[in-house]
Design a protein around this motif. Structure first.
Motif, PDB file in Angstrom:
ATOM      1  N   ALA B  87      -5.093  73.750  21.363  1.00  0.00           N
ATOM      2  CA  ALA B  87      -3.638  73.816  21.552  1.00  0.00           C
ATOM      3  C   ALA B  87      -3.080  75.053  20.852  1.00  0.00           C
ATOM      4  CB  ALA B  87      -2.984  72.554  21.003  1.00  0.00           C
ATOM      5  N   GLN B  88      -2.181  75.751  21.541  1.00  0.00           N
ATOM      6  CA  GLN B  88      -1.594  76.953  20.954  1.00  0.00           C
ATOM      7  C   GLN B  88      -0.475  76.566  19.988  1.00  0.00           C
ATOM      8  OE1 GLN B  88      -0.369  79.689  24.013  1.00  0.00           O
ATOM      9  NE2 GLN B  88      -2.331  79.545  25.073  1.00  0.00           N
ATOM     10  N   ALA B  89      -0.453  77.267  18.870  1.00  0.00           N
ATOM     11  CA  ALA B  89       0.580  76.988  17.871  1.00  0.00           C
ATOM     12  C   ALA B  89       1.958  77.184  18.484  1.00  0.00           C
ATOM     13  CB  ALA B  89       0.393  77.913  16.669  1.00  0.00           C
ATOM     14  N   GLY B  90       2.828  76.247  18.240  1.00  0.00           N
ATOM     15  CA  GLY B  90       4.188  76.336  18.772  1.00  0.00           C
ATOM     16  C   GLY B  90       4.311  75.750  20.173  1.00  0.00           C
ATOM     17  N   GLU B  92       2.191  72.998  21.090  1.00  0.00           N
ATOM     18  CA  GLU B  92       1.318  71.821  21.005  1.00  0.00           C
ATOM     19  C   GLU B  92       1.696  70.757  22.029  1.00  0.00           C
ATOM     20  OE1 GLU B  92       2.701  73.328  18.372  1.00  0.00           O
ATOM     21  OE2 GLU B  92       1.169  73.667  16.837  1.00  0.00           O
ATOM     22  N   GLN B  96      -0.290  67.782  24.298  1.00  0.00           N
ATOM     23  CA  GLN B  96       0.010  66.357  24.156  1.00  0.00           C
ATOM     24  C   GLN B  96       0.432  65.761  25.492  1.00  0.00           C
ATOM     25  OE1 GLN B  96       2.680  67.300  20.780  1.00  0.00           O
ATOM     26  NE2 GLN B  96       1.659  65.634  19.691  1.00  0.00           N
TER      27      GLN B  96
END
Lengths: 326, 347
Positions: B87-90, B92, B96
């Motif tokens: 998952a890429q930061a910011g 997420e 999900q």
């Protein structure tokens, strides 16, 4: 806004197969380098090298403790066979004392006299869960969900993968601060890009992995790999592949500081005066030296490989965008 | 007996197959082809960066996934949804949401790699079956058992770097099923921990779901007729006139070390372990994975039906058809195939 803590400088684990005495003396010298706060010790790349350094390990750690360094014992990055697994076992087994004797993760003088373990794969993570440990750049920490999970398991500091750029770091580092995990960024040295079950040093010499004759010892900064156009591209280090270029985030320090990065990791190289590199990074981090001057001093070291900072700027990792002198 | 149960029985005479065949479905059409050709399970992903084959023209919308699952289930096949990037930061929530939507669509299992996404899925959907993606790079009993305890994973897709004896040892020490790659592309680096492609292109397998992406590939013909293949700013190979040229996947490139040009990491071979099926059963393996969500429908039909015949032959005590091995050799990427590291030729 609370006063920001002083950024700390870490020496990463030596990634190369140096002569054992060279390895020992390098760490002895680090003990006397005031600009380095944290020293990582331990074999990360190849379990077969460990027995050569092992006899000097205790001496090195004691010396580093005596000079007030935080000592981090780094575990292996890739494990498959029993030898590799038992090396991780023996390293992570030392974490028990660390959690007992180290009460606070506080400013500057954190953890004097205590040993903390760095997990570099999920084997070590499994062994360390429930205790207090740090996460190295070989474990995939890309987002706040993962940071939260690692913090829950006991991680107090995480060295982020070198491919994270400014955009990701700007989101992640503040989230780490909120979660209560320190952010460490790989800031100098050839970048670790890949690990394999196969040994490319042995393969390059026409040797099998099991009979490698430790030929990686011939290349204390890695074995250069060029494209067929003779362009330097990567560097081979046993089962590891590194960048040919040397990561250099000196010019990005002001931005990293603003984000809340706690620690800058400098990865040791043999053909490079690491004390001088640490002094330059320290001075820029403390705002006692301008970036342009720091960069000029790094360039004056005449390293045998070029600089790169592309990942930070959302470019290919090999790219070098010369920091703006302003 | 319901129609589904009848179909299922027909697909698996005598109950559980000797080896479950897990097949690639890059598109809804490929999913139907794979199921029709005899896949016990197919795996697919959403049309975004949450899966490791994020190529233009591939993958599934939410509605397509629901339709695909209905199609597969009606024929007794399972659908595994790969949400196997990090998952890429910011962003997420994109990962999900992919988890939530795959669960809602009725996926038989989610294939996950990111510890944070695993933790989320295990907490938000405790009843959902989870598989550990090869991208998670879990190669020891300690790591795998830990992930079983913590996230309840039911199966681990093993790295393509373990030998047969290592797989057998592992299966004795872990409390979940194992799935191994048997056909297709061969990663020579520890999966999920390779930054080579992003070093050359800026696009990352872990974050963007692409390795050596076509958008960064270029070919150049030289004056002497040689063909040079490039990835980003780097030459990956040079083919003499008449030499069979291949796609410039970085780790399959020809480079120069110590003045000698050669395939430093791996020859441009692809994996074919069709001859090892019996040994894989004996090593305790549960499922076989065929790589290639980016491949054509014809490829999927051919490979799946050949492997299904081989697996069925195993189940009835026969030998996996040698014919399958021969026919499949036409389909591999380069001209050569290898049994990979399973035979321990690297050590």
């Amino acid at each position: 806004m609370p006063a920001r803590k002083r950024m700390r400088i870490a020496s990463g684990p030596v990634l190369f197969n140096w002569a054992p005495e060279q390895w020992r003396d390098f760490h002895f010298r680090l003990a006397d380098v005031e600009d380095v706060d944290i020293v990582h010790v331990g074999e990360v790349v190849c379990a077969k090298r460990h027995p050569f350094f092992e006899p000097y390990m205790a001496e090195v750690i004691e010396r580093l403790f005596a000079s007030g360094k935080q000592v981090v014992l780094s575990a292996l990055a890739l494990a498959m066979n029993r030898n590799e697994r038992s090396l991780i076992d023996s390293i992570t087994a030392m974490a028990g004392e660390a959690s007992a004797s180290e009460e606070t993760a506080d400013e500057g003088g954190e953890g004097e006299g205590a040993l903390i373990i760095e997990a570099n794969d999920l084997t070590a993570l499994a062994r360390l869960a429930g205790r207090r440990f740090v996460i190295g750049p070989f474990v995939n920490t890309y987002n706040a969900l993962t940071v939260k999970e690692l913090a829950h398991l006991g991680a107090v500091r995480i060295c982020l993968p070198p491919e994270l750029g400014r955009q990701a770091l700007s989101a992640l580092v503040p989230a780490m601060t909120d979660i209560g995990v320190e952010a460490e960024v790989f800031a100098f040295g050839r970048m670790p890009l890949a690990l394999s079950a196969r040994c490319y040093h042995a393969r390059s010499h026409g040797l099998p992995k099991d009979g490698c004759r430790y030929v990686c010892g011939e290349d204390p900064d890695g074995l250069p790999l060029k494209t067929l156009d003779e362009e330097p591209f990567l560097a081979v280090n046993g089962i590891q592949t590194l960048s040919y270029a040397c990561l250099n985030l000196l010019g990005e320090i002001p931005l990293l500081k603003d984000m809340g990065v706690s620690v800058l990791r400098l990865s040791p190289h043999a053909t490079c005066d690491m004390a001088e590199v640490a002094a330059i990074f320290r001075a820029v981090a403390d705002e006692n030296m301008a970036v342009a001057e720091g960069l000029a001093r790094l360039e004056a070291l005449k390293l045998p490989f070029p600089f790169a900072n592309g990942y930070f700027h959302g470019q290919p990792g090999a790219a070098w965008l010369k920091p703006d002198p302003a | 007996m319901t129609i589904n149960a009848a179909a299922s029985q027909q697909k698996h005479p005598g109950g559980k197959p000797a080896l479950e065949l897990v097949c690639p479905a890059g598109t809804p059409a490929a999913l139907r082809d794979a199921v029709d050709a005899g896949a016990h399970a197919v795996y697919c992903g959403f049309r975004d960066e949450t899966n490791a084959r994020n190529f233009p023209g591939l993958n599934f919308s939410r509605a397509e996934l629901e339709d695909g699952i209905a199609y597969a289930h009606a024929r007794g096949a399972k659908v595994l949804v790969a949400i196997n990037t990090f998952a890429q930061a910011g962003r997420e929530d994109l990962w999900q949401r992919a988890v939530d939507d795959a669960v809602a669509a009725g996926a038989d299992a989610l294939i996950l790699a990111d510890l944070g996404v695993l933790a989320y899925a295990a907490e938000a959907h405790p009843a959902q079956r989870l598989h550990l993606s090869v991208q998670a790079s879990a190669s020891t009993p300690e790591a795998i058992n830990f992930l079983i305890e913590r996230y309840g994973i039911k199966r681990v897709v093993l790295p393509r770097v373990l030998t047969l004896p290592e797989i057998a040892d592992l299966n004795r020490e872990i409390a979940c099923e194992t799935e191994v790659f048997v056909f297709g592309g061969l990663c020579v680096m520890a999966e999920g921990r390779c930054l080579l492609s992003s070093y050359a292109t800026g696009k990352s397998p872990n974050m963007n779901g692409v390795c050596s992406p076509p958008s960064h590939v270029a070919y150049r013909e030289e004056a002497d007729g040689a063909l040079v293949s490039r990835l980003g700013d780097f030459t990956i190979n040079r083919f003499a006139p008449g030499e069979k040229a291949g796609y410039p996947t970085l780790c399959k490139g020809r480079f120069e070390v110590a003045g000698r040009p050669f395939y430093v990491f791996e020859e441009p071979t692809s994996l074919n372990a069709a001859s090892l099926l019996r040994e894989l059963v004996n090593a305790g393996v549960t499922a076989l994975k065929i790589e290639g969500r980016q491949r054509s429908r014809a490829y999927v039909r051919k490979v799946v039906s050949d492997f299904r015949r081989a697996v069925d032959a195993l189940g009835t005590g026969g030998e996996p058809a040698a014919a399958a091995t021969d026919a499949l050799s036409d389909l591999s990427e380069g001209s050569r195939q290898t049994e990979g590291v399973y035979r321990k030729t690297w050590r």
